[in-house]
Write a protein that holds these residues in place. Structure first.
Motif, short mmCIF file in Angstrom:
data_model
loop_
_atom_site.label_atom_id
_atom_site.label_comp_id
_atom_site.label_asym_id
_atom_site.label_seq_id
_atom_site.Cartn_x
_atom_site.Cartn_y
_atom_site.Cartn_z
N ARG A 69 0.84 -1.18 0.00
CA ARG A 69 0.00 0.00 0.00
C ARG A 69 0.88 1.24 0.00
NH1 ARG A 69 -1.27 1.95 5.62
NH2 ARG A 69 0.43 1.12 6.83
N PRO A 70 0.41 2.32 -0.54
CA PRO A 70 1.20 3.55 -0.52
C PRO A 70 1.36 4.07 0.91
CG PRO A 70 -0.55 3.67 -2.15
CD PRO A 70 -0.83 2.48 -1.30
N ARG A 71 2.59 4.20 1.36
CA ARG A 71 2.83 4.72 2.70
C ARG A 71 3.54 6.07 2.66
NH1 ARG A 71 -0.15 4.18 6.33
NH2 ARG A 71 1.44 4.57 7.90
N ASP A 72 3.78 6.58 1.47
CA ASP A 72 4.48 7.86 1.35
C ASP A 72 3.47 8.98 1.49
OD1 ASP A 72 5.85 5.67 -0.12
OD2 ASP A 72 7.43 7.18 -0.19
N LEU A 73 3.15 9.32 2.72
CA LEU A 73 2.04 10.23 2.98
C LEU A 73 2.52 11.59 3.46
CD1 LEU A 73 -0.33 7.66 4.68
CD2 LEU A 73 -0.28 8.38 2.31
N ARG A 74 3.80 11.86 3.28
CA ARG A 74 4.35 13.16 3.66
C ARG A 74 5.40 13.58 2.65
NH1 ARG A 74 3.97 15.77 8.40
NH2 ARG A 74 2.44 14.99 9.88
N PHE A 75 5.58 14.87 2.50
CA PHE A 75 6.61 15.45 1.64
C PHE A 75 7.88 15.69 2.46
CE2 PHE A 75 3.86 15.45 -1.63
CZ PHE A 75 3.65 16.59 -2.40
N SER A 76 9.03 15.50 1.86
CA SER A 76 10.28 15.92 2.48
C SER A 76 10.50 17.40 2.18
CB SER A 76 11.45 15.10 1.92
OG SER A 76 11.67 15.44 0.56
N ALA A 77 11.52 17.97 2.82
CA ALA A 77 11.83 19.38 2.57
C ALA A 77 12.21 19.60 1.11
CB ALA A 77 12.96 19.82 3.49
N GLY A 93 -1.12 -10.68 -2.31
CA GLY A 93 -0.56 -10.05 -1.13
C GLY A 93 -0.29 -8.58 -1.28
N ILE A 94 -0.61 -8.02 -2.44
CA ILE A 94 -0.41 -6.58 -2.67
C ILE A 94 -1.76 -5.95 -3.00
CG2 ILE A 94 0.74 -4.84 -4.06
CD1 ILE A 94 3.03 -6.75 -4.48
N ASP A 95 -2.25 -6.17 -4.20
CA ASP A 95 -3.56 -5.65 -4.55
C ASP A 95 -4.64 -6.45 -3.84
OD1 ASP A 95 -2.25 -3.93 -6.16
OD2 ASP A 95 -3.00 -4.72 -8.06
N ASN A 104 -10.67 -0.71 2.46
CA ASN A 104 -9.39 -0.27 1.92
C ASN A 104 -9.12 -1.08 0.65
OD1 ASN A 104 -6.73 0.31 1.35
ND2 ASN A 104 -5.97 -0.04 3.42
N VAL A 105 -9.11 -0.42 -0.50
CA VAL A 105 -8.88 -1.08 -1.77
C VAL A 105 -7.52 -0.66 -2.32
CG1 VAL A 105 -9.70 -1.43 -4.13
CG2 VAL A 105 -11.35 -1.20 -2.26
N VAL A 106 -6.62 -1.62 -2.48
CA VAL A 106 -5.29 -1.38 -3.04
C VAL A 106 -5.26 -1.97 -4.44
CG1 VAL A 106 -2.82 -1.76 -2.77
CG2 VAL A 106 -4.26 -1.46 -0.75
N SER A 107 -4.80 -1.19 -5.42
CA SER A 107 -4.83 -1.63 -6.81
C SER A 107 -3.59 -1.16 -7.55
CB SER A 107 -6.10 -1.11 -7.50
OG SER A 107 -6.14 0.30 -7.45
N GLN A 130 -4.52 3.46 -3.77
CA GLN A 130 -5.21 3.07 -2.56
C GLN A 130 -6.43 3.95 -2.36
OE1 GLN A 130 -2.89 3.37 1.02
NE2 GLN A 130 -4.23 2.02 2.20
N ALA A 131 -7.56 3.34 -2.03
CA ALA A 131 -8.79 4.08 -1.77
C ALA A 131 -9.36 3.63 -0.43
CB ALA A 131 -9.80 3.87 -2.89
N ILE A 132 -9.62 4.59 0.44
CA ILE A 132 -10.14 4.33 1.78
C ILE A 132 -11.54 4.91 1.91
CG2 ILE A 132 -9.79 4.70 4.26
CD1 ILE A 132 -7.57 3.08 3.05
N ASN A 133 -12.47 4.11 2.38
CA ASN A 133 -13.80 4.58 2.75
C ASN A 133 -14.04 4.18 4.20
OD1 ASN A 133 -15.69 5.99 0.90
ND2 ASN A 133 -15.02 4.39 -0.52
#
Length: 574
Positions: free
Chosen positions: A29-37, A396-398, A436-439, A445-448
């Protein structure tokens, strides 16, 4: 959130360069939920020239303005603290001696007390969490704004009238913690002023229904100074229980626990967790001598650097600057607390990963005509949490992950005082659903998610009776297109709501909704463009005449329109 740890960079993963290829290789799942400087600098450099200004930008959280009741005098304003938070991580909170302002001693009854936090920051910095405590009781918790190169400013005004006994008490210590980190990259210093504004009642009370009166005493349930952190407890995993021992005055006849809670580090985005990260459900349970007496199912606050910081510029996410608190009625359990002994009040977070910050204030109403009250528990039912998580994934991914949970708690108890023998029933009915749908090989990734909480207090006198229904809808989409080509788009969408209906001495409704999206365009692994938009509607109405409507929309840093109506003429017929 990256507020209070030198290891914050472990969570704050880069989102821009080579992001799409990272998804499939590193995580289901995408875990990159923040920007770096570096990411932020690249995005700012790609903006149109008019947005790359050197002057500061004001960010704001949409909320209704705080106005004193008619006939009030004031304000009487007192600067409580002025401080610059540079390298404050792992250092003691900033403290100041507090004494009640002279006007409070002279003017009498407070009709409205407002705690105002004003701050600014210039340079490069992550968002940080901050907390304000008076005599060990937390008054305000929020996150800072993430600054722009030209600087950023923001303010928070919180109604702290319910803390009147603390404000009027004798000498106390004001403590403020903001865990900021300064290094070669992150050089932003947060300059903050904390001011107390007091309004006083000078006209006779009207005969219309009034909100419940403030408690007579407040007992903090937090860590004590000195320490090198905030006064909150840190819950580090699902088995960790943090607690404090306390005793209540012998003449108490009502008790309400106000809980502060926030999620950080590995659990900052708990609602996006798949089964291997303990799933997406989190519950803060309140324990009295080991027994569950209440539960908090938290609103998913997104800090100003979360998901995509562009989304929260200049309109920040709901609750980010002024986090919500949650009330647990402990009056049915007063019989146990009135035995003259110390009791253990603790907190546990179901499925927790590191870490959660939790503390509380115990609001107590005292019988001025009696030195001792008595009580007893009549009925108590707190079945175990019901819930499940189901995974549907071939590789194990999607796949699709579905989580549900429900909880019922009921307690009835009596208290005998000069008011008579009064029986109070406290009930909670809580439900949770997350899909949580991972594709696209882990790149989307889509979260409801929906959290629904019904809390009621019956008996206990007219001022105590109330019913609160809260609903927290959440939708998040993370994805992109053009993977494997020289041109790519990274997309984020967030729809979130805080909805509440209250009935009791004063009836009120609140519908607060945000819909936002952001796109970052890459070409040959370089940021060449970015766009984002936000639309928020806020509608509040109350039986005491309070009313506020706001409809605001922004594209980039520009506010397209901002319509406000305190008369609520536009709400008729809705």
């Amino acid at each position: 959130m990256s507020a209070s740890s030198a290891s914050s960079s472990l969570l704050l993963l880069s989102l821009c360069l080579a992001l799409l290829s990272h998804f499939a290789a590193a995580s289901p799942r995408p875990r990159d939920l923040r920007f770096s400087a570096e990411d932020i600098a690249a995005v700012e450099a790609a903006l149109p020239l008019r947005h790359r200004r050197s002057s500061g930008t004001t960010f704001f959280e949409v909320d209704r303005p705080l106005r004193p009741p008619k006939g009030s005098s004031g304000p009487c304003s007192t600067l409580l603290l002025s401080h610059s938070f540079a390298f404050t991580l792992t250092k003691p909170p900033v403290t100041a001696a507090y004494s009640p302002p002279e006007c409070l001693l002279e003017a009498g009854a407070v009709s409205l007390a407002v705690l105002e936090w004003r701050a600014e920051c210039r340079g490069v910095q992550y968002d940080r969490i901050f907390g304000v405590w008076l005599g060990g009781a937390e008054l305000l918790r929020g996150s800072t704004a993430e600054p722009r190169p030209g600087g950023v400013a923001w303010s928070v005004s919180k109604d702290v009238t319910r803390y009147a006994p603390l404000l009027a008490a004798g000498n106390a210590t004001l403590a403020v913690y903001l865990g900021n980190l300064i290094d070669d990259t992150y050089n932003g210093v947060y300059h903050a002023n904390l001011t107390l504004h007091l309004y006083f009642r000078r006209a006779a009370r009207s005969s219309s229904p009034q909100p419940a009166a403030a408690a007579d005493a407040i007992v903090p349930v937090s860590r004590s100074l000195p320490l090198n952190d905030g006064l909150w407890f840190v819950v580090q995993n699902s088995t960790d229980v943090q607690s404090a021992r306390l005793a209540v005055p012998p003449n108490a006849y009502r008790a309400v626990l106000e809980v502060y809670v926030s999620s950080h580090y590995a659990d900052e985005f708990w609602y996006m967790n798949t089964p291997e990260q303990n799933g997406p459900f989190r519950e803060v349970t309140v324990l009295l001598d080991g027994d569950v007496v209440g539960a908090v199912w938290p609103f998913p606050v997104i800090y100003t650097g979360g998901i995509n910081p562009l989304i929260w510029r200049p309109i920040t996410s709901i609750g980010s600057f002024n986090m919500p608190t949650y009330d647990i009625e402990l009056t049915p359990f007063l019989g146990k607390l009135l035995d003259g002994e110390h009791h253990e009040l603790g907190f546990k977070v179901t499925n927790a990963l590191n870490s959660w910050y939790v503390d509380a204030n115990l609001h107590l109403w005292l019988d001025g005509k009696s030195s001792k009250t008595t009580g007893g528990l009549v009925a108590y039912d707190a079945p175990k949490l019901a819930g499940s998580i189901v995974s549907h994934s071939a590789d194990g991914i999607d796949g699709e992950y579905e989580a549900t949970a429900s909880r019922n708690i009921t307690a009835t108890g009596w208290v005998s005082s000069s008011r008579g023998n009064v029986t109070t029933t406290f009930t909670q009915r809580l439900s949770f659903a997350n899909t949580n749908v991972v594709s696209s090989h882990g790149s989307a990734q889509a979260i409801n998610q929906t959290t629904d909480a019904l809390t009621s207090v019956s008996g206990g006198g007219a001022q105590a009776q109330q019913q609160v229904h809260q609903s927290f809808p959440l939708y998040i989409f993370l994805g992109g297109d053009g993977s494997g080509t020289s041109s790519q788009r990274l997309m984020r969408r967030v729809e979130i709501g805080f909805e509440e209906a209250r009935s009791g001495a004063v009836t009120s409704t609140l519908r607060n909704r945000q819909a936002a999206a952001a796109e970052v365009t890459l070409r040959d692994d370089a940021v060449v463009g970015a766009s984002w938009r936000m639309h928020q509607t806020y509608a509040y109405g109350a039986s005491d005449g309070g009313c506020y409507l706001r409809n605001v929309s922004s594209v980039g840093y520009d506010v397209l329109f901002d319509h406000r109506d305190a008369s609520c003429a536009g709400a008729r017929g809705r």
